[in-house]
Design an enzyme around this catalytic site. Structure first.
Site, PDB file in Angstrom:
ATOM      1  CD  GLU A 177      24.087 -23.085   6.389  1.00 16.18           C
ATOM      2  OE1 GLU A 177      23.775 -23.930   5.525  1.00 16.18           O
ATOM      3  OE2 GLU A 177      25.159 -23.128   7.013  1.00 16.18           O
ATOM      4  CE  LYS A 219      23.765 -25.953   8.610  1.00 17.70           C
ATOM      5  NZ  LYS A 219      24.049 -27.254   8.015  1.00 17.70           N
TER       6      LYS A 219
HETATM    7  P1  13P Z   1      29.724 -26.735   9.522  1.00 19.76           P
HETATM    8  O1  13P Z   1      28.977 -27.449  10.605  1.00 19.76           O
HETATM    9  O2  13P Z   1      31.010 -27.409   9.156  1.00 19.76           O
HETATM   10  O3  13P Z   1      29.864 -25.279   9.765  1.00 19.76           O
HETATM   11  O4  13P Z   1      28.864 -26.868   8.186  1.00 19.76           O
HETATM   12  C1  13P Z   1      27.507 -26.795   8.259  1.00 19.76           C
HETATM   13  C2  13P Z   1      26.989 -26.473   6.936  1.00 19.76           C
HETATM   14  O5  13P Z   1      26.165 -27.176   6.408  1.00 19.76           O
HETATM   15  C3  13P Z   1      27.449 -25.266   6.257  1.00 19.76           C
HETATM   16  O6  13P Z   1      26.598 -24.976   5.203  1.00 19.76           O
END
Ligand code: 13P
Length: 342
Positions: A177, A219
């Site tokens: 991510e 992600k």
């Molecule tokens: P949000 O969907 O609230 O942005 O959070 C996703 C997430 O896992 C951030 O690390």
């Protein structure tokens, strides 16, 4: 690494009609969200809230995997059933956030680097024993005056790649991510360019560390022309793309995912799905208020958002789904003001 096991998990995480539920807020972030809606920030409230989520009837019809936090994976339902077991029983794969947060990057004012590599191999082995089959690591890239620097992007990308390689070695599918924050007064073009640059550097580092793309999930944040940006940067072998919601309202997060799937899904090499925290949980959190009497209505709200996103995953979501549930739409109105997690 057992490639077959990893491949099966990665495939199941992005199965048709399903997406991921991020419920891995650190205690600090969870407490802040509780305080914002008047819930006392106690360990028991955090446990009770996570129990509410994990006992939502039917959650497994839309959610393939749930990302837990270290405290949560060690917790259990009131009757003693571990949260990890509860998930497995519901047909949901347990996952775990393994980074230890974004810290100030030395010599780079305003920039962060995500930490957590020290001892990670042993922590992954312990989480595997607790039932986790995938993991998450979030890098945070901020856009501002003169930032992000190349040094910041590279430091974060390197850490993401080292983490992903360790996960695959240890039998967990890595969610990679690299979040480019949408906060700030920069243009959508800048957001696009930065996201493109970040993804290029991340995949270079993943390649350098020998990460198998087909055994990982990306992600990313959304940008203006998200699909174009991904096509320019993400190898076709990547098993799936599961977006974060990033502070969008619940309805907008569903609508954006839906628009991409409705228009492009048949032309893309990877499935596009969700890995939302705020855009699934927020109405439930607001309706719960920390009161046992509100558990049912909060679970209904959670399942409702999960179903909207299941529809969006298939390109079948419509705004009419929001109008059908006015109470839930009202409950979500507040949430776009909430800051991102750590
Ligand atoms: P949000 O969907 O609230 O942005 O959070 C996703 C997430 O896992 C951030 O690390």
């Amino acid at each position: 690494m057992n490639k077959q096991e990893l491949a099966a998990i990665a495939k199941a995480m992005v199965a048709p009609g399903k997406g991921l539920l991020a419920m891995d807020e650190s205690n600090r972030t969870c407490n802040k969200r509780f305080e914002d809606v008047g819930i006392a920030p106690t360990e028991e409230n955090r446990r009770a809230y996570r129990e509410l989520i994990l006992t939502t009837p039917g959650l497994g019809t839309a959610i393939s995997g749930a990302i837990l936090y270290d405290e949560t994976i060690h917790q259990a339902k009131k009757d003693g059933t571990s949260f990890s077991k509860l998930l497995t029983n519901a047909g949901i794969i347990p996952g775990i956030k393994v980074d230890t947060g974004a810290k100030d990057l030395a010599g780079r004012p305003g920039e962060k680097v995500t930490e957590g590599l020290d001892g990670l191999r042993d922590r992954l082995a312990a989480y595997y024993k607790l039932g986790a089959r995938f993991a998450k690591w979030r890098a945070v890239i901020k856009i501002g005056e003169g930032i992000p620097s190349h040094g910041c992007i590279e430091a974060n990308a390197h850490a993401l790649a080292r983490y992903a390689a360790l996960c695959q070695e240890g039998g967990l599918v890595p969610i990679v991510e690299p979040e480019v924050l949408m906060d700030g007064d920069h243009t959508i073009e800048t957001c696009y360019e930065t996201t493109e640059q970040v993804l290029h550097i991340v995949f270079n580092q993943l390649y350098a560390q020998g990460v198998a793309f087909e055994l990982m999930i990306l992600k990313p944040n959304m940008v203006m022309a998200t699909v174009t940006c991904l096509l320019q940067t993400v190898p076709a072998a990547v098993r799936g793309v599961a977006f974060l919601s990033g502070g969008q309202s619940c309805a907008l997060a569903s609508a954006h995912l839906n628009a991409m799937n409705a228009k492009y899904s048949s032309q893309l090499p990877w499935p596009l799905t969700f890995s939302y925290a705020r855009a699934i949980q927020q109405p439930a959190l607001q309706l719960w208020h920390g009161l046992p009497a509100n558990v049912k209505v909060a679970q209904d709200a959670l399942l409702y958002r999960a179903k909207c996103n299941r529809a969006a995953r298939e390109g079948k979501y419509s705004e009419k789904m929001e109008v059908a549930e006015p109470a839930l739409v009202a409950a979500e109105g507040l949430h776009s003001h909430l800051g991102s997690q750590d």
